[in-house]
Design a protein around this motif. Structure first.
Motif, PDB file in Angstrom:
ATOM      1  N   PHE A   1       0.827  -1.204   0.000  1.00 41.20           N
ATOM      2  CA  PHE A   1       0.000   0.000   0.000  1.00 41.20           C
ATOM      3  C   PHE A   1       0.865   1.260   0.000  1.00 41.20           C
ATOM      4  O   PHE A   1       0.482   2.293   0.542  1.00 41.20           O
ATOM      5  CB  PHE A   1      -0.936   0.007   1.214  1.00 41.20           C
ATOM      6  N   SER A   2       2.037   1.193  -0.611  1.00 40.76           N
ATOM      7  CA  SER A   2       2.970   2.316  -0.573  1.00 40.76           C
ATOM      8  C   SER A   2       2.689   3.386  -1.628  1.00 40.76           C
ATOM      9  O   SER A   2       3.331   4.433  -1.633  1.00 40.76           O
ATOM     10  CB  SER A   2       4.403   1.807  -0.742  1.00 40.76           C
ATOM     11  N   ASP A   3       1.751   3.136  -2.530  1.00 39.37           N
ATOM     12  CA  ASP A   3       1.393   4.099  -3.576  1.00 39.37           C
ATOM     13  C   ASP A   3       0.076   4.769  -3.186  1.00 39.37           C
ATOM     14  O   ASP A   3      -0.943   4.086  -3.058  1.00 39.37           O
ATOM     15  CB  ASP A   3       1.253   3.368  -4.915  1.00 39.37           C
ATOM     16  N   PRO A   4       0.046   6.104  -3.010  1.00 40.27           N
ATOM     17  CA  PRO A   4      -1.199   6.749  -2.589  1.00 40.27           C
ATOM     18  C   PRO A   4      -2.299   6.691  -3.640  1.00 40.27           C
ATOM     19  O   PRO A   4      -3.484   6.826  -3.310  1.00 40.27           O
ATOM     20  CB  PRO A   4      -0.766   8.198  -2.319  1.00 40.27           C
ATOM     21  N   ALA A   5      -1.944   6.486  -4.902  1.00 42.74           N
ATOM     22  CA  ALA A   5      -2.937   6.502  -5.983  1.00 42.74           C
ATOM     23  C   ALA A   5      -3.612   5.160  -6.183  1.00 42.74           C
ATOM     24  O   ALA A   5      -4.714   5.094  -6.741  1.00 42.74           O
ATOM     25  CB  ALA A   5      -2.284   6.944  -7.287  1.00 42.74           C
ATOM     26  N   ARG A   6      -2.961   4.064  -5.779  1.00 48.90           N
ATOM     27  CA  ARG A   6      -3.513   2.737  -6.008  1.00 48.90           C
ATOM     28  C   ARG A   6      -2.923   1.759  -4.995  1.00 48.90           C
ATOM     29  O   ARG A   6      -1.788   1.893  -4.581  1.00 48.90           O
ATOM     30  CB  ARG A   6      -3.215   2.255  -7.431  1.00 48.90           C
ATOM     31  N   ARG A   7      -3.727   0.800  -4.631  1.00 49.65           N
ATOM     32  CA  ARG A   7      -3.231  -0.283  -3.776  1.00 49.65           C
ATOM     33  C   ARG A   7      -2.798  -1.449  -4.664  1.00 49.65           C
ATOM     34  O   ARG A   7      -3.256  -1.583  -5.798  1.00 49.65           O
ATOM     35  CB  ARG A   7      -4.306  -0.727  -2.786  1.00 49.65           C
TER      36      ARG A   7
ATOM     37  N   TYR B   1      -5.401  -1.503  -7.866  1.00 43.81           N
ATOM     38  CA  TYR B   1      -6.811  -1.132  -7.769  1.00 43.81           C
ATOM     39  C   TYR B   1      -6.980   0.123  -6.930  1.00 43.81           C
ATOM     40  O   TYR B   1      -6.025   0.616  -6.308  1.00 43.81           O
ATOM     41  CB  TYR B   1      -7.623  -2.289  -7.183  1.00 43.81           C
ATOM     42  N   ARG B   2      -8.185   0.659  -6.895  1.00 46.29           N
ATOM     43  CA  ARG B   2      -8.496   1.892  -6.181  1.00 46.29           C
ATOM     44  C   ARG B   2      -8.131   1.788  -4.700  1.00 46.29           C
ATOM     45  O   ARG B   2      -8.351   0.751  -4.073  1.00 46.29           O
ATOM     46  CB  ARG B   2      -9.995   2.195  -6.290  1.00 46.29           C
ATOM     47  N   PRO B   3      -7.611   2.868  -4.119  1.00 47.82           N
ATOM     48  CA  PRO B   3      -7.202   2.806  -2.709  1.00 47.82           C
ATOM     49  C   PRO B   3      -8.356   2.768  -1.716  1.00 47.82           C
ATOM     50  O   PRO B   3      -8.136   2.503  -0.532  1.00 47.82           O
ATOM     51  CB  PRO B   3      -6.371   4.084  -2.533  1.00 47.82           C
ATOM     52  N   ASP B   4      -9.590   3.018  -2.167  1.00 50.19           N
ATOM     53  CA  ASP B   4     -10.721   3.060  -1.239  1.00 50.19           C
ATOM     54  C   ASP B   4     -11.555   1.779  -1.275  1.00 50.19           C
ATOM     55  O   ASP B   4     -12.655   1.740  -0.707  1.00 50.19           O
ATOM     56  CB  ASP B   4     -11.610   4.267  -1.534  1.00 50.19           C
ATOM     57  N   VAL B   5     -11.054   0.722  -1.930  1.00 55.90           N
ATOM     58  CA  VAL B   5     -11.772  -0.555  -1.969  1.00 55.90           C
ATOM     59  C   VAL B   5     -10.859  -1.672  -1.481  1.00 55.90           C
ATOM     60  O   VAL B   5      -9.645  -1.500  -1.355  1.00 55.90           O
ATOM     61  CB  VAL B   5     -12.288  -0.880  -3.390  1.00 55.90           C
ATOM     62  N   SER B   6     -11.456  -2.811  -1.211  1.00 60.87           N
ATOM     63  CA  SER B   6     -10.698  -3.983  -0.765  1.00 60.87           C
ATOM     64  C   SER B   6     -10.685  -5.040  -1.859  1.00 60.87           C
ATOM     65  O   SER B   6     -11.642  -5.158  -2.633  1.00 60.87           O
ATOM     66  CB  SER B   6     -11.315  -4.573   0.506  1.00 60.87           C
ATOM     67  N   MET B   7      -9.603  -5.812  -1.879  1.00 59.03           N
ATOM     68  CA  MET B   7      -9.484  -6.912  -2.826  1.00 59.03           C
ATOM     69  C   MET B   7      -9.113  -8.180  -2.067  1.00 59.03           C
ATOM     70  O   MET B   7      -8.223  -8.167  -1.216  1.00 59.03           O
ATOM     71  CB  MET B   7      -8.406  -6.628  -3.867  1.00 59.03           C
TER      72      MET B   7
ATOM     73  N   GLN C   1      -6.111   2.313 -16.708  1.00 62.52           N
ATOM     74  CA  GLN C   1      -5.861   3.264 -15.626  1.00 62.52           C
ATOM     75  C   GLN C   1      -6.239   2.583 -14.305  1.00 62.52           C
ATOM     76  O   GLN C   1      -7.345   2.721 -13.801  1.00 62.52           O
ATOM     77  CB  GLN C   1      -6.657   4.552 -15.838  1.00 62.52           C
ATOM     78  N   THR C   2      -5.288   1.837 -13.760  1.00 62.41           N
ATOM     79  CA  THR C   2      -5.583   0.935 -12.649  1.00 62.41           C
ATOM     80  C   THR C   2      -5.972   1.640 -11.360  1.00 62.41           C
ATOM     81  O   THR C   2      -6.510   1.009 -10.460  1.00 62.41           O
ATOM     82  CB  THR C   2      -4.374   0.021 -12.380  1.00 62.41           C
ATOM     83  N   GLN C   3      -5.713   2.953 -11.270  1.00 66.69           N
ATOM     84  CA  GLN C   3      -6.126   3.678 -10.064  1.00 66.69           C
ATOM     85  C   GLN C   3      -7.644   3.763  -9.939  1.00 66.69           C
ATOM     86  O   GLN C   3      -8.165   4.159  -8.887  1.00 66.69           O
ATOM     87  CB  GLN C   3      -5.512   5.080 -10.030  1.00 66.69           C
ATOM     88  N   TYR C   4      -8.378   3.370 -11.006  1.00 59.91           N
ATOM     89  CA  TYR C   4      -9.835   3.362 -10.974  1.00 59.91           C
ATOM     90  C   TYR C   4     -10.410   1.947 -10.896  1.00 59.91           C
ATOM     91  O   TYR C   4     -11.627   1.781 -10.806  1.00 59.91           O
ATOM     92  CB  TYR C   4     -10.395   4.061 -12.217  1.00 59.91           C
ATOM     93  N   TYR C   5      -9.564   0.928 -10.935  1.00 62.24           N
ATOM     94  CA  TYR C   5     -10.046  -0.452 -10.959  1.00 62.24           C
ATOM     95  C   TYR C   5     -10.635  -0.847  -9.602  1.00 62.24           C
ATOM     96  O   TYR C   5     -10.215  -0.367  -8.553  1.00 62.24           O
ATOM     97  CB  TYR C   5      -8.921  -1.412 -11.324  1.00 62.24           C
ATOM     98  N   ALA C   6     -11.596  -1.788  -9.655  1.00 57.85           N
ATOM     99  CA  ALA C   6     -12.221  -2.296  -8.441  1.00 57.85           C
ATOM    100  C   ALA C   6     -12.776  -3.693  -8.728  1.00 57.85           C
ATOM    101  O   ALA C   6     -12.972  -4.067  -9.891  1.00 57.85           O
ATOM    102  CB  ALA C   6     -13.335  -1.364  -7.983  1.00 57.85           C
ATOM    103  N   PRO C   7     -13.029  -4.493  -7.694  1.00 59.40           N
ATOM    104  CA  PRO C   7     -13.658  -5.798  -7.904  1.00 59.40           C
ATOM    105  C   PRO C   7     -15.024  -5.659  -8.556  1.00 59.40           C
ATOM    106  O   PRO C   7     -15.788  -4.745  -8.238  1.00 59.40           O
ATOM    107  CB  PRO C   7     -13.777  -6.358  -6.478  1.00 59.40           C
ATOM    108  N   ASP C   8     -15.323  -6.581  -9.477  1.00 62.97           N
ATOM    109  CA  ASP C   8     -16.604  -6.505 -10.209  1.00 62.97           C
ATOM    110  C   ASP C   8     -17.539  -7.664  -9.860  1.00 62.97           C
ATOM    111  O   ASP C   8     -18.444  -7.987 -10.626  1.00 62.97           O
ATOM    112  CB  ASP C   8     -16.351  -6.455 -11.712  1.00 62.97           C
ATOM    113  N   LEU C   9     -17.290  -8.296  -8.713  1.00 65.17           N
ATOM    114  CA  LEU C   9     -18.121  -9.388  -8.180  1.00 65.17           C
ATOM    115  C   LEU C   9     -17.946 -10.710  -8.915  1.00 65.17           C
ATOM    116  O   LEU C   9     -18.722 -11.644  -8.710  1.00 65.17           O
ATOM    117  CB  LEU C   9     -19.608  -8.994  -8.155  1.00 65.17           C
ATOM    118  N   SER C  10     -16.944 -10.810  -9.764  1.00 66.64           N
ATOM    119  CA  SER C  10     -16.564 -12.100 -10.336  1.00 66.64           C
ATOM    120  C   SER C  10     -15.201 -12.492  -9.771  1.00 66.64           C
ATOM    121  O   SER C  10     -14.514 -11.670  -9.171  1.00 66.64           O
ATOM    122  CB  SER C  10     -16.527 -12.036 -11.865  1.00 66.64           C
ATOM    123  N   TYR C  11     -14.836 -13.764  -9.983  1.00 64.05           N
ATOM    124  CA  TYR C  11     -13.604 -14.266  -9.383  1.00 64.05           C
ATOM    125  C   TYR C  11     -12.788 -15.063 -10.385  1.00 64.05           C
ATOM    126  O   TYR C  11     -13.341 -15.745 -11.254  1.00 64.05           O
ATOM    127  CB  TYR C  11     -13.921 -15.165  -8.172  1.00 64.05           C
TER     128      TYR C  11
END
Length: 233
Positions: free
Chosen positions: A127-133, A169-175, A201-211
């Motif tokens: 989590f060292s990048d403020p723009a993306r985890r 992925y986005r820093p405000d979501v969990s993976m 642009q991975t700083q906007y990526y988030a889980p989409d409920l698939s695995y």
């Protein structure tokens, strides 16, 4: 080391901790000590007991974590790992050696063997990048001489083979990224952009409920997408 202000005091505490830890790990019999009082340090070992990894983090001047690790081999050898994750954006096809390591806070080690060749699969978070985890799947091999190499071409996906996988992925979501022992697989959330215009642009990526998952088969980890991730009843 974790919360002292200002930064130079944390740094001094970190340097003192590293000195004391290395001094302790060089003591005879220390390999068999549990170290269960180190609550903020991950102490991981594979099933064969060949080594132990001591892994922790400390916030830098910007409040972002820096990652540290020491590896204690069963024969008493002590190896310091140097985090290079901040020096390059992606290193999925690179083999790291001579103490270099894609730093993260690791939480799982899985030993695998195929045709007498052993490797260790590592799961961790950075989590060292403020723009993306970031989360990472890495591969560790240890030579007969005790040399450690991170990254091996054992992870297969639809684009070929890579040495490690780095999820961003986005820093405000969990993976979720975990090892499923019942099916011998690494299972994780599929990440995607919220809009096609944001692809890449991975700083906007988030889980989409698939695995998706990497399954262990004939000496390699092979990707399957859109799998059924439900637990058995």
């Amino acid at each position: 080391m974790l919360s002292r202000e200002p930064y130079f005091k944390r740094k001094m505490a970190s340097e003192r901790f590293q000195y004391l830890l290395e001094k302790s790990l060089r003591r005879e019999g220390s390999f068999y000590y549990s170290w269960d009082s180190l609550k903020t340090v991950a102490v991981l070992a594979p099933s064969d007991g060949k080594f132990r990894m001591f892994n922790w983090e400390m916030n830098n001047e910007d409040g972002l974590p820096q990652y540290y690790a020491r590896v204690q081999m069963a024969d008493g050898t002590l190896i310091a790992l140097n985090d290079i994750s901040g020096s390059q954006s992606r290193s999925e096809r690179q083999i790291l050696e001579k103490g270099k390591w894609w730093g993260a806070h690791y939480y799982k080690i899985v030993r695998k063997e195929y045709r007498k060749k052993v490797h260790y699969l590592l799961l961790g978070a950075n989590f060292s990048d403020p723009a993306r985890r970031k989360k990472v799947i890495d591969i560790l091999v240890i030579s007969k001489q005790g040399e450690m190499k991170f990254g091996q071409p054992l992870l297969e996906n639809d684009k070929g083979t890579v040495n490690r996988v780095i999820f961003e992925y986005r820093p405000d979501v969990s993976m979720s990224l975990r090892f499923d022992e019942s099916k011998d697989r690494v299972i994780f959330d599929h990440l995607s952009a919220p809009d096609p215009s944001l692809t890449g642009q991975t700083q906007y990526y988030a889980p989409d409920l698939s695995y998706d998952a990497y399954y262990w088969k004939k000496g390699r980890w092979r990707l399957r997408e859109n799998i059924d991730a439900r637990n058995k009843k």
